[in-house]
Enzyme design. Structure first.
Site: not given
Length: 358
Positions: A185, A218, A296, A299, A322, A331
């Site tokens: 990220r 994140k 992004h 990614r 994740h 994704y």
């Protein structure tokens, strides 16, 4: 003085006490001040929209509020609305919890009790499980090649011209290649230190560049940033070849040996997320990519291409940090070439087996 004879306070005073108590609860959980403040602001905004108080709110109020957010030119993204719904749900959980006595207080004062107004039928999580947006679609292999070629060519052009900027150009090229090759990220990339480059126990030949330790992943709601180690994979070993000369030859030219950052500016400060966004936007324009694509998408490309290379979904989920495999699935968007090859392999496998049985 018994409860029945206590003076009745105004509606607004009770509402303010609720918000203050909820904020105190969140701070007790060590949530950041900005998070607490933004949540307070949303609750007050919702109260103003409804023109009523929590003990009077209904699911219909949530639906009307959501419609107002998704109408007109100021339409909000689904992820933002989901965040709003989550905040409203948490506040209602707080005011309906008997441990905080708000149900009793509201019943005694107003003859009504607060209820949970967010449910599976009126929140984004139920309305839309997939939020794929075109600005985050994975790039094709040809698009990636064009992007990285342009960055490499820019370094050569600057170096041949004799102008300053070749070092910054090399930094930019290495940054975006690292973003893709490790599925990072924006903030994870910007916050990398040299010390975050680690060996890969499965490939000693890569030295200290076989994995990246992410310290600022994140964070889940109410928790600290999640850490993870991303292993380099052989399909992207060219990233290792790029990091090694950057760290050992180029970075020392900044003469900032006391600075831990992996990416430095000419002023010997850490490169900021905004600078990385601007860099991607510049390259995107130069090579003619869709203006809606964002950084992004690199990614997303990483996840998609790992799947195409045959890596197990669980491995990919761990690599990108994740919590759930379902998030990784959002994704994933394999290319048409990959689909065609997969179908061809399946056809050959099935029909060859049938012929052998005959």
């Amino acid at each position: 003085m018994s409860r029945a004879f206590r003076p009745r306070v105004g509606h607004s005073a009770v509402f303010e006490a609720m918000v203050t108590g909820w904020s105190r609860q969140q701070r007790s959980r060590q949530l950041g001040e900005r998070t607490v403040t933004s949540r307070e602001r949303l609750i007050r905004r919702f109260q103003g929209f409804c023109e009523s108080y929590p003990w009077e709110w209904t699911p219909g109020d949530v639906e009307d509020f959501t419609v107002s957010l998704t109408s007109g030119q100021g339409r909000l993204a689904l992820s933002t609305i989901r965040g709003y719904h989550l905040t409203l749900r948490m506040f209602c959980d707080y005011v309906t919890d008997s441990r905080y006595e708000w149900p009793t207080q509201c019943h005694d004062r107003f003859g009504q009790v607060p209820s949970q107004v967010c449910n599976e039928w009126n929140t984004v999580a139920h309305l839309n499980d997939y939020e794929g947006r075109r600005q985050r679609r994975p790039l094709t292999y040809r698009e990636l090649e064009s992007l990285f070629d342009w960055l490499d060519d820019r370094v050569d052009r600057i170096a041949r011209s004799g102008r300053k900027g070749a070092l910054a150009g090399l930094r930019d090229a290495t940054m975006l290649k690292t973003t893709y090759a490790f599925g990072l990220r924006r903030n994870e990339l910007a916050r990398l230190d040299v010390a975050d480059l680690r060996p890969n126990p499965h490939m000693r030949g890569w030295g200290s560049y076989g994995s990246v330790h992410v310290r600022y992943g994140k964070a889940a709601t109410g928790s600290l940033p999640r850490r993870r180690t991303v292993l380099a994979v052989p399909e992207f070993d060219w990233a290792v070849d790029g990091l090694k000369p950057w760290v050992e030859e180029a970075l020392p030219l900044y003469e900032a040996s006391g600075h831990p950052a992996l990416w430095l500016t000419e002023r010997r400060t850490r490169v900021k997320v905004r600078q990385i966004d601007d860099l991607f936007a510049t390259v995107r324009t130069k090579i003619g990519l869709d203006e809606h694509l964002s950084l992004h998408c690199l990614r997303h490309s990483y996840v998609t291409h790992l799947i195409e290379h045959g890596y197990p979904e669980r491995f990919v989920t761990e690599q990108v940090g994740h919590t759930c495999a379902s998030t990784t699935a959002i994704y994933t968007s394999v290319s048409n070439d990959f689909k065609n090859k997969t179908v061809q392999a399946a056809l050959a496998r099935v029909y060859q087996a049938d012929e052998k049985e005959r």
